[in-house]
Design an enzyme around this catalytic site. Structure first.
Site, mmCIF file in Angstrom:
data_model
loop_
_atom_site.group_PDB
_atom_site.id
_atom_site.type_symbol
_atom_site.label_atom_id
_atom_site.label_comp_id
_atom_site.label_asym_id
_atom_site.label_seq_id
_atom_site.Cartn_x
_atom_site.Cartn_y
_atom_site.Cartn_z
ATOM 1 N N LYS A 151 -8.263 -7.132 -14.216
ATOM 2 C CA LYS A 151 -9.392 -7.469 -12.979
ATOM 3 C C LYS A 151 -9.564 -6.515 -12.863
ATOM 4 O O LYS A 151 -9.059 -5.525 -12.883
ATOM 5 C CB LYS A 151 -7.870 -7.822 -11.965
ATOM 6 C CG LYS A 151 -9.370 -7.889 -10.514
ATOM 7 C CD LYS A 151 -7.833 -7.824 -9.115
ATOM 8 C CE LYS A 151 -9.348 -8.005 -7.849
ATOM 9 N NZ LYS A 151 -9.325 -6.759 -7.149
ATOM 10 N N LYS A 155 -11.778 -0.513 -8.747
ATOM 11 C CA LYS A 155 -11.998 1.214 -8.792
ATOM 12 C C LYS A 155 -10.376 1.024 -9.057
ATOM 13 O O LYS A 155 -10.474 2.477 -10.082
ATOM 14 C CB LYS A 155 -12.203 1.261 -7.472
ATOM 15 C CG LYS A 155 -13.730 1.387 -7.261
ATOM 16 C CD LYS A 155 -14.076 1.092 -5.109
ATOM 17 C CE LYS A 155 -13.380 0.942 -5.042
ATOM 18 N NZ LYS A 155 -14.247 -0.890 -4.284
ATOM 19 N N LYS A 193 0.763 -1.309 0.057
ATOM 20 C CA LYS A 193 0.239 -0.177 0.225
ATOM 21 C C LYS A 193 1.056 1.250 -0.080
ATOM 22 O O LYS A 193 0.720 1.574 -0.467
ATOM 23 C CB LYS A 193 -0.867 0.133 1.402
ATOM 24 C CG LYS A 193 -2.119 -1.095 1.337
ATOM 25 C CD LYS A 193 -2.931 -0.862 2.288
ATOM 26 C CE LYS A 193 -4.188 -2.607 1.928
ATOM 27 N NZ LYS A 193 -4.999 -1.504 3.527
#
Ligand code: ADP
Ligand code: TRP
Length: 323
Positions: A190, A193, A111
């Protein structure tokens, strides 16, 4: 009847991938299990740091999930922020969590590499997730495969707390969805968002149709036979209708026979979406017009969640000598 818990991190509208990958399963689970589902708003704070955006994301996730068929009469549906006891549990767990366990997680590094700020909250994300889980004594936690490390951490922390303070938490099982089930987006990657390639079934009809028509195809001429399995439109059709549905085999035949352009296949997919999600779309509109109702549903879910979570928190406080 097994008790099942899962959470959805609110980061905008729920798309077709979220539905096929998660929500649909919850809708099925609520029929036969004691299901707890919550909107992980505290977790979202590790990535969404704008108050209006966060509020909007939580509202949208709630309305989308309810429209898709999550039934508050059959499950306990709540917002994480309405059960602040989980943050206390997170603290209790963090005090038995070896720092090395957090150092080993891959999600934090991934992340941060993607641009999220390297906060202590992001670093301790799995401890809060462990608290969400252990707070309701679930038997099973159904999640995507990417969540496996977090579930293992929750299990480790339950065992560690029980060793240190005596039997307090149930050690839950993770149940992982298959990788192969990842739904492609309109560009063939895939659906996510973050790739901007999603299909949102609650969009107005015209916009939804336009989106479906944008799905990538190869350049096989109309008259030639086509391979359904490798085509995104077909994959989406099959995921929504069901691989064993006669409509799916029929469409596969039309691909193989040749003479059908991809435009026709897309039209079939669009019609399928309108048909399958017609009732959900109507419900979604009604919910948007009645924010008071959504608020009452969430308040009621929070009350039921607090009844269970309050008990577990009290047990943990006592075990640790805080009560
Ligand atoms: P996104 O990638 O759009 O940010 P999330 O990571 O918030 O989606 O996913 C929420 C849930 O939806 C997870 O349980 C995940 O497994 C499921 N999910 C997301 N995208 C897909 C997909 N393309 N196919 C199947 N399931 C998906
Ligand atoms: N981390 C999960 C995700 O990104 C969301 C989540 C938070 C969750 N707490 C949870 C999932 C507890 C299951 C159980 O999808």
């Amino acid at each position: 009847m097994a008790r099942v818990l899962s959470g959805v991190q609110p980061s905008g509208r729920l798309h077709l991938g979220n539905y096929c990958g998660a929500i649909q399963q919850f809708v099925e689970l609520q029929r036969e299990h004691e299901l707890f589902v919550f909107i992980a708003s505290y977790h979202a704070l590790t990535s969404t740091q704008d108050a209006d955006t966060l509020r909007q994301h939580v509202r949208e996730a709630a309305m989308d999930a309810l429209a898709f068929g999550l039934d508050p009469e059959r499950c306990v549906f709540y917002r994480q922020q309405d059960v602040p006891q989980v943050t206390e549990l997170a603290w209790l767990l963090s005090c038995v969590c070896p720092k090395s366990l957090m150092d080993k997680q891959v999600a934090y590094k991934d992340k941060v590499d993607k641009g999220l700020s390297a906060s202590l909250g992001l670093y301790a994300y799995p401890v809060l997730q462990a608290a969400d889980i252990l707070a309701v004594d679930p038997d099973v936690v159904p999640v995507g495969k990417d969540q496996k490390q977090n579930i293992e951490i929750a299990r480790d922390l339950a065992e560690k707390f029980n060793r240190v303070f005596g039997q307090t938490f149930t050690v839950p099982e993770g149940r992982y969805r298959q990788d192969g089930a990842a739904l492609p987006g309109i560009d063939g990657e895939k659906m996510s968002k973050s790739y901007g390639n999603t299909i949102n079934v609650f969009e107005p009809e015209k916009a939804l149709r336009k989106r479906v028509m944008k799905i990538v195809t190869d350049s096989t001429p109309v008259e030639d036979p086509k391979t359904p399995e490798t085509d995104v439109t077909f994959q989406l059709f099959s995921a929504v209708a069901g691989a064993d549905d006669p409509a799916t085999s029929e469409l596969a035949e039309r691909y193989r026979a040749g003479g059908m352009g991809y435009g026709h296949a897309k039209q079939s997919l669009f019609e399928l979406l309108m048909d399958r999600f017609g009732a959900a779309r109507k419900r979604r509109e009604e919910l948007a017009e009645d924010p008071g109702h959504v608020e009452r549903v969430l308040a009621d879910g929070a009350e039921r969640a607090r009844a269970v979570i309050g008990g577990v928190t009290e047990r943990a406080r006592k075990a640790a000598g805080l009560a």
